[in-house]
Design an enzyme around this catalytic site. Sequence first.
Site, short mmCIF file in Angstrom:
data_model
loop_
_atom_site.label_atom_id
_atom_site.label_comp_id
_atom_site.label_asym_id
_atom_site.label_seq_id
_atom_site.Cartn_x
_atom_site.Cartn_y
_atom_site.Cartn_z
N HIS A 27 45.33 29.41 49.02
CA HIS A 27 46.28 30.35 49.27
C HIS A 27 46.79 30.37 50.87
CE1 HIS A 27 48.75 33.80 48.72
NE2 HIS A 27 48.01 34.57 49.45
N ASN A 55 49.90 38.66 53.94
CA ASN A 55 49.64 38.02 52.77
C ASN A 55 50.76 38.23 51.86
OD1 ASN A 55 48.43 37.26 50.33
ND2 ASN A 55 47.01 38.90 50.31
N CYS A 63 53.12 30.61 47.32
CA CYS A 63 53.01 31.20 48.68
C CYS A 63 53.58 30.24 49.82
CB CYS A 63 51.39 31.61 48.79
SG CYS A 63 50.42 30.18 48.35
#
Length: 682
Positions: free
Chosen positions: A250, A275, A70
């Site tokens: 994250h 996201n 990510c």
Amino acid sequence: MERRAEHESLFEDADFPAKTSSLALSDVTPIFKLQGVISWLRPQEICKSPQLFPPDLTQAHAKQGVLGDCWLLCACTMLLKSKHLMDQVLPQGQPQWGQQGYDGSFLLRFWQRGGWVEVRVDDRLPCIDNKLCFSQCLCPSAFWVALLEKAYAKLHGSYEALWAGQVSEALVDLSGGVAERWSLPSSGEEEEEEVEVEEEEKRGDAPPARRRRRRELRLSEAVREACAVSCSFHRGAPGETGVSEQWQYHALSVLEWTDVQTVSGETECLLRIRNPWGRRCWNGAWTENGTGWNTLELAVSRQLLSSTKPGEFWVNQKEFQEEFDDVTVGYPITSEGHLQSIYTGGVLSHLQQVRGRWVRGESAGGCRNSSSYGSNPKFWLRVAEPAEVVACLLQYDPDERTTAGLKGLMKRDMDAVTTQTGEGGRGQERRHQHAIGLHMWKIEKKHLNLSRTLNKPPCACTHSHAYEREVVMQAQLSAGFHLLIPSTFQQGAQAGFLLRVYCSSPASLSAVRTREAAQPCGSEGEGEWESSSFHGSWTPGVSAGGSRNFPSHRQNPHFLLTVTYDPGATNVRVTLRQNCPESKCQAIGFHIYKVLDDEDGGGPLEGEPVESCVPHCYAQEVSLVCSLRGGDYSIVPSTYQPDLTGHFTLTVARRIHRKVVQSQENLGRAIKEVSHISVMRC
């Protein structure tokens, strides 16, 4: 048959083959377990009409697959904001699928240590059930993200190497620019930090700019849209608003940062966040049916909600501050290729950069707490007129190659582990990084008295020494000469570094010549001692190895001693004191061993000690004064008999050839703030 022959003639990258070795070099991550189910397909085998970018660029955003990168995908958002940067990373004019000249390969570029490195890959991509298993675009027929991810994996040795990382590092690698990471403390931490900063400012240890790094998170409207902004979760406990357990470690992208008027006339700052997983997973007041929208005019609410795409959601400034743990901001790059300040919006059109090394015993002087600080590399920065300056210090292993396809890089990184970031499948190991920092002093007319200068507060410095690949310092400087000193926190830490200085006016950066930094002669540079104390214990079965008469002697605690000054006379004093009542003293002593050049660390080595405090004595304190030549040594304190319990204090004094710098540096919160890495938990 015709199609098969066409595929057989396409480029196949021998340096990064479609094999398990390109996926993973260890069994640390779940990627290793996928080796039997992954097939390598070219885009034309995945869909009918592959393309690099979709017609609708809102569909060009990355969607995360089973790889925990990510941090890289958040950085890719910066490329979608800047055609200049996208063309730099993915050069235009490359033949695509179905076009004349297409040969199955693509060229990408990444910034590494001061320059751009070309990485060529074939377009065979990892798939499961004929679908991409790693990152892809929201538009399934667009492949720029998958190709960039593969090229970046090749640069790092394998896909597995991308499982964990920092958004700031990826932003720099994709832009060649600058990125900063700020902590978002809770209100209590913020107040405590403010008190600490005020106390440091009174002592002269920290400039006022430090407070801004911690508290002022709003960006100037001049750069707000052009910045690449991401936010991360690091906390172990879920928040009250929208953070669930699966969000730990994250990173997400901030796509929009806008101010709106409420029906009561107040200003509300809203942030649109994306996201990388491609789903919203948020339960705050500004979700689609949240209560926050009731405070706005209906037309405004509809307009903002209609702009959200899959995986996007809104939060206000308060939610953002409370729920996220840190923010990473990539400096904008203008179409002319110049850096733009996130503090003032000004263009920093002048760049100077220089490389250097910290070498143990020569130029690895440690932080300002150490008397050897002045032996660190030193640089002159001359600014022609008052200007804003952004200085960046990037550390690296000088023996590590930066060319693509370097096999074994991930394996070597695993062997050099210093940090783990979780349990089970989320645990990741990262290559060792030193805590580094950068300090600056204003020098009048280039007349340098090093001892006198270093005992004054710097005019600017980094927030603290931090375990980051790169640290950043911003300052407003007057015209003239400035002394820049990059350092590691620990004395003797070896690494290479790149020092970059961006300036709004013409500037020059050069190394300080040795004679300019020479120490004054006489009593001012001789005869002083610097002391350090260490606390330790002997624990049966663990660290109570006893004297050299016993094979378990190597289990005893050992402490590294670096001697940098050898006057040919006494230069070391060692005192061992056991922390117990005199009536309960044990027989204690210590040995000093030479650390061989080919050994990494300070453990006791084979061979005879160079100095010893023997025999072991039933005394509360034993000591030794000796003369040691320059180099690394290991001090091993012990009881005479093994498996005895005890606590001790070891005090080591070294003769130094310069005055001690009056400073009280510490790592403080920096260890907590920088030891996290953004990892997706599957």
